[in-house]
Design a protein around this motif. Structure first.
Motif, PDB file in Angstrom:
ATOM      1  N   SER A   1       0.821  -1.190   0.000  1.00 55.49           N
ATOM      2  CA  SER A   1       0.000   0.000   0.000  1.00 55.49           C
ATOM      3  C   SER A   1       0.863   1.250   0.000  1.00 55.49           C
ATOM      4  O   SER A   1       1.766   1.415   0.806  1.00 55.49           O
ATOM      5  CB  SER A   1      -0.915   0.000   1.239  1.00 55.49           C
TER       6      SER A   1
ATOM      7  N   ARG B   1       0.836   5.632  -1.627  1.00 56.61           N
ATOM      8  CA  ARG B   1       0.154   6.689  -2.353  1.00 56.61           C
ATOM      9  C   ARG B   1       1.202   7.560  -3.017  1.00 56.61           C
ATOM     10  O   ARG B   1       2.206   7.908  -2.411  1.00 56.61           O
ATOM     11  CB  ARG B   1      -0.704   7.547  -1.420  1.00 56.61           C
TER      12      ARG B   1
ATOM     13  N   PRO C   1      -8.035  13.897  -3.155  1.00 61.39           N
ATOM     14  CA  PRO C   1      -8.104  14.383  -1.779  1.00 61.39           C
ATOM     15  C   PRO C   1      -7.768  15.867  -1.699  1.00 61.39           C
ATOM     16  O   PRO C   1      -6.865  16.353  -2.377  1.00 61.39           O
ATOM     17  CB  PRO C   1      -7.052  13.531  -1.062  1.00 61.39           C
TER      18      PRO C   1
ATOM     19  N   GLY D   1      -8.531  10.203   2.433  1.00 62.95           N
ATOM     20  CA  GLY D   1      -7.341  10.099   1.608  1.00 62.95           C
ATOM     21  C   GLY D   1      -7.572   9.479   0.256  1.00 62.95           C
ATOM     22  O   GLY D   1      -6.624   9.315  -0.525  1.00 62.95           O
ATOM     23  N   ALA D   2      -8.824   9.133  -0.060  1.00 60.20           N
ATOM     24  CA  ALA D   2      -9.131   8.484  -1.337  1.00 60.20           C
ATOM     25  C   ALA D   2      -9.573   9.503  -2.378  1.00 60.20           C
ATOM     26  O   ALA D   2     -10.160  10.538  -2.054  1.00 60.20           O
ATOM     27  CB  ALA D   2     -10.232   7.439  -1.149  1.00 60.20           C
TER      28      ALA D   2
ATOM     29  N   PHE E   1     -13.107   8.050   4.274  1.00 65.75           N
ATOM     30  CA  PHE E   1     -12.021   7.864   3.301  1.00 65.75           C
ATOM     31  C   PHE E   1     -11.477   9.212   2.806  1.00 65.75           C
ATOM     32  O   PHE E   1     -11.480   9.495   1.607  1.00 65.75           O
ATOM     33  CB  PHE E   1     -12.527   7.022   2.128  1.00 65.75           C
TER      34      PHE E   1
ATOM     35  N   ALA F   1      -7.771  -1.397   5.474  1.00 58.75           N
ATOM     36  CA  ALA F   1      -8.086  -0.287   6.364  1.00 58.75           C
ATOM     37  C   ALA F   1      -8.600   0.882   5.539  1.00 58.75           C
ATOM     38  O   ALA F   1      -8.310   0.985   4.343  1.00 58.75           O
ATOM     39  CB  ALA F   1      -6.843   0.136   7.142  1.00 58.75           C
ATOM     40  N   PRO F   2      -9.371   1.795   6.136  1.00 57.92           N
ATOM     41  CA  PRO F   2      -9.854   2.953   5.371  1.00 57.92           C
ATOM     42  C   PRO F   2      -8.739   3.714   4.670  1.00 57.92           C
ATOM     43  O   PRO F   2      -8.922   4.190   3.542  1.00 57.92           O
ATOM     44  CB  PRO F   2     -10.555   3.802   6.432  1.00 57.92           C
ATOM     45  N   ARG F   3      -7.578   3.815   5.302  1.00 59.40           N
ATOM     46  CA  ARG F   3      -6.470   4.555   4.680  1.00 59.40           C
ATOM     47  C   ARG F   3      -5.912   3.839   3.455  1.00 59.40           C
ATOM     48  O   ARG F   3      -5.213   4.459   2.635  1.00 59.40           O
ATOM     49  CB  ARG F   3      -5.348   4.753   5.688  1.00 59.40           C
ATOM     50  N   ASP F   4      -6.209   2.540   3.293  1.00 57.38           N
ATOM     51  CA  ASP F   4      -5.726   1.787   2.136  1.00 57.38           C
ATOM     52  C   ASP F   4      -6.556   2.058   0.886  1.00 57.38           C
ATOM     53  O   ASP F   4      -6.078   1.832  -0.238  1.00 57.38           O
ATOM     54  CB  ASP F   4      -5.758   0.286   2.415  1.00 57.38           C
TER      55      ASP F   4
ATOM     56  N   THR G   1      -7.966   3.661  -2.144  1.00 56.92           N
ATOM     57  CA  THR G   1      -7.429   4.734  -2.986  1.00 56.92           C
ATOM     58  C   THR G   1      -8.476   5.401  -3.862  1.00 56.92           C
ATOM     59  O   THR G   1      -8.255   6.504  -4.357  1.00 56.92           O
ATOM     60  CB  THR G   1      -6.294   4.190  -3.882  1.00 56.92           C
TER      61      THR G   1
END
Length: 250
Positions: free
Chosen positions: A61, A63, A144, A132-133, A130, A107-110, A112
């Motif tokens: 994972s 970004r 984002p 960061g998505a 989410f 996880a929510p941060r995963d 995209t």
């Protein structure tokens, strides 16, 4: 379903995994719509589906910032390298959604990219999980922080996210801006996550009452049935699309 196309339930309880290359599909939460009490009250929530690239794993994972000068095409393809969530259910299902993601190792941060098939609260009520998505909600696409991009999506112009992965304009239920996610190359063929283009299997006599544009939605339904091997509807179990071979004339 009449004519040369039939539908039949896809057996199994959520989470329902349909493996594929390069993308697998996981139906995390099955939508529902049930009359409740007296009057016309209905208790409902939308289906939530995860699209996972085969190459993705929690250890991989990452970004990356959108390259300078990149546009919607670059941004969409970059966002599709990680887990993609199609619809989020209503805010009342927040904890259920988080648990379903965790059981998939996500996880929510995963996440995209989040695709909202249309703007009803039972389909996009958890976007705030989410931040960061990238978001593609109906026809609005942003990164984002609220950086929006034009992209030209239309019924004759799908958005390509990756090999065999597209977003289609499928207007009707919520007006002119509904979308569906099309995933080719799974073990069951092409899976279409259709939002409320289809409420459920066997909804032929009921979907019109909930449609803002029945003419456009009928067109969208025919298009989906012409391509899909499996449909994930907005408020029911996934179903297979079975095409009967035409009979030769006597």
């Amino acid at each position: 379903m009449t004519g040369l196309v039939q539908t039949e339930p896809l057996l199994g309880e959520p989470p329902l995994l349909v493996r594929g290359d390069p993308y697998s599909v996981v139906v995390l939460l099955q939508g529902y719509a049930e009359p409740e009490g007296v009057g016309e009250a209905v208790r409902a929530d939308g289906s939530v589906t995860l699209v996972l690239p085969q190459a993705w794993g929690p250890a991989s994972s990452h970004r990356e910032s959108l390259p300078e000068g990149g546009g919607a095409k670059t941004a969409l393809e970059e966002a599709a390298r990680g887990p993609i969530l199609v619809d989020t259910g209503g805010p009342w299902a927040r904890d259920t959604l988080l648990g379903a993601l965790a059981r998939q190792g996500v996880a929510p941060r995963d996440v995209t990219l989040v695709v909202g098939t249309h703007g009803h609260s039972d389909h996009i009520g958890n976007l705030g999980l989410f931040p960061g998505a990238a978001l593609l909600v109906s026809h609005d696409f942003c990164l984002p922080g609220g950086r929006y991009f034009p992209h030209g999506l239309g019924e004759e112009r799908p958005l390509r996210l990756g090999p065999g992965l597209e977003v289609w304009a499928t207007p009707g239920h919520g007006g002119q801006r509904d979308v569906s996610v099309v995933v080719a190359g799974t073990v069951l063929g092409t899976v279409v996550v259709a939002g409320d283009v289809f409420e459920r299997s066997g909804d032929e006599d009921s979907w019109q009452a909930l449609s803002e544009d029945p003419v456009a939605q009928e067109r969208s339904r025919k298009r989906v049935l012409g391509t899909a091997d499996v449909v994930v509807p907005g408020h029911g179990a996934p179903f297979r699309v079975v095409r009967e071979a035409p009979q030769p004339p006597n």
